[in-house]
Design a protein around this motif. Structure first.
Motif, short mmCIF file in Angstrom:
data_model
loop_
_atom_site.label_atom_id
_atom_site.label_comp_id
_atom_site.label_asym_id
_atom_site.label_seq_id
_atom_site.Cartn_x
_atom_site.Cartn_y
_atom_site.Cartn_z
N HIS A 19 -23.34 -4.09 15.91
CA HIS A 19 -23.93 -4.47 14.63
C HIS A 19 -22.90 -5.23 13.81
CE1 HIS A 19 -25.28 -3.94 10.41
NE2 HIS A 19 -26.49 -4.01 10.94
N ALA A 20 -23.16 -6.51 13.60
CA ALA A 20 -22.26 -7.34 12.78
C ALA A 20 -23.05 -8.54 12.28
CB ALA A 20 -21.06 -7.81 13.60
N SER A 21 -22.83 -8.90 11.04
CA SER A 21 -23.53 -10.06 10.50
C SER A 21 -23.11 -11.32 11.25
CB SER A 21 -23.22 -10.23 9.01
OG SER A 21 -21.87 -10.64 8.84
N PHE A 22 -23.94 -12.35 11.18
CA PHE A 22 -23.59 -13.61 11.84
C PHE A 22 -22.23 -14.11 11.35
CE2 PHE A 22 -23.54 -18.26 11.42
CZ PHE A 22 -23.51 -18.60 12.77
N ALA A 23 -22.01 -14.06 10.05
CA ALA A 23 -20.77 -14.59 9.48
C ALA A 23 -19.54 -13.82 9.92
CB ALA A 23 -20.87 -14.60 7.95
N LEU A 43 -35.86 -7.04 18.62
CA LEU A 43 -35.06 -7.93 17.78
C LEU A 43 -35.07 -9.37 18.27
CD1 LEU A 43 -32.12 -5.45 17.27
CD2 LEU A 43 -33.57 -6.36 15.43
N ALA A 44 -35.55 -9.61 19.48
CA ALA A 44 -35.71 -10.98 19.94
C ALA A 44 -36.97 -11.62 19.35
CB ALA A 44 -35.77 -11.03 21.47
N GLY A 86 -27.60 -8.45 10.98
CA GLY A 86 -26.58 -7.70 11.70
C GLY A 86 -26.72 -7.72 13.21
N TYR A 87 -27.76 -8.38 13.71
CA TYR A 87 -27.99 -8.34 15.16
C TYR A 87 -28.13 -9.73 15.77
CZ TYR A 87 -28.86 -3.38 14.46
OH TYR A 87 -28.73 -2.05 14.13
#
Length: 257
Positions: free
Chosen positions: A105-109, A151-152, A158-159
């Motif tokens: 889990h991490a934001s795109f940025a 999520l696709a 975050g994904y």
């Protein structure tokens, strides 16, 4: 072998020692399949699943596999070949479930190159080349089930990297179905919604606020559990569903409709 002239089907499930993989292995055994399951490091958990499958009257073998290490796949294929010969007196297995994976889990940025590469290796490169390496051991007329994610289809912050890999797997599934059709191999992909497991640190299971939010956005009014998914995969691999091919099947209880 079964009591009929038809050999007992053998399914290979990656990441079968816990979570959705464990549930899938048990669901397949309950439907009459023998199972080869893989684990990365927790051999005790894997052997416990083998024992559970034996209690269902089916045969199982657990083999170590790191799906992030494509260089190890040749050795793994040899181990599968040896297990088939030793335990089943067979040269081929019947179905492959590419289940093993992780969640980041991490934001795109904020997604790092290291996180991105780890996801590529485990979620896309691993199943791509593992399936390629196992093709000579998969019987003609066999099945492959890949695993995607809700999520696709819908987006939650975050994904981005994780979902992008799953989107790649969905495209790959269609190409595999097209190119392996000459061997009679059907390839489908199952996309679970949010499930209460230890996946991704167990956030959906353990974070009451997140759990309630997901339930509120799901038509059936709750978060998924492993028993909601393993049976879907077992159903796809059942003989009567042999004509389902190149399909994305979402099992999410109706999230974000």
């Amino acid at each position: 072998m079964s009591t009929t002239d038809t050999p007992t089907p053998i399914a290979l499930v990656t990441g079968g020692s816990r979570g959705l993989g464990r549930n899938t292995a048990l669901a397949l055994a309950a439907k009459g399949n023998d199972v080869i399951l893989t684990y990365r490091s927790r051999s005790t958990e894997a052997e416990a699943v083998v024992a559970e499958i034996a209690a269902l009257g089916r045969r199982a073998v657990a083999l170590p596999l790191d799906v992030a290490d494509a260089g190890s796949f040749e050795v793994f294929a040899t181990q599968v070949r040896q297990a088939l010969a030793a335990h089943w007196q067979r040269e081929r297995f019947d179905s492959l479930v590419n289940n093993a994976g992780i969640g980041i889990h991490a934001s795109f940025a904020d997604t790092t190159e290291q996180q991105f590469d780890e996801l590529v290796n485990i979620q896309f490169k691993g199943p791509f080349f593992l399936t390629q390496k196992l093709l000579p051991l998969l019987r003609d007329g066999g099945r492959i089930v890949n695993i995607s994610s809700g999520l696709a289809r819908f987006a939650l912050p975050g994904y981005s990297a994780y979902a992008a890999m799953k989107g790649a797997m969905e495209v790959l599934t269609r190409y595999q179905a097209k190119e392996l059709g000459a061997r009679g191999i059907a390839v489908n992909i199952v996309a679970p919604g949010a499930i209460e497991t230890d996946f991704g640190g167990g956030a959906v299971r353990d974070n009451a606020q997140l759990n309630a939010f997901v339930a509120s956005q799901t038509a059936l009014g709750r978060v998924g559990v492993p028993d909601d998914i393993g049976g879907v995969i077992a159903l796809l691999l059942a003989p009567e569903n042999r004509w389902i091919n190149a399909q994305r099947i979402e099992a999410s209880g109706g999230m974000f409709l």
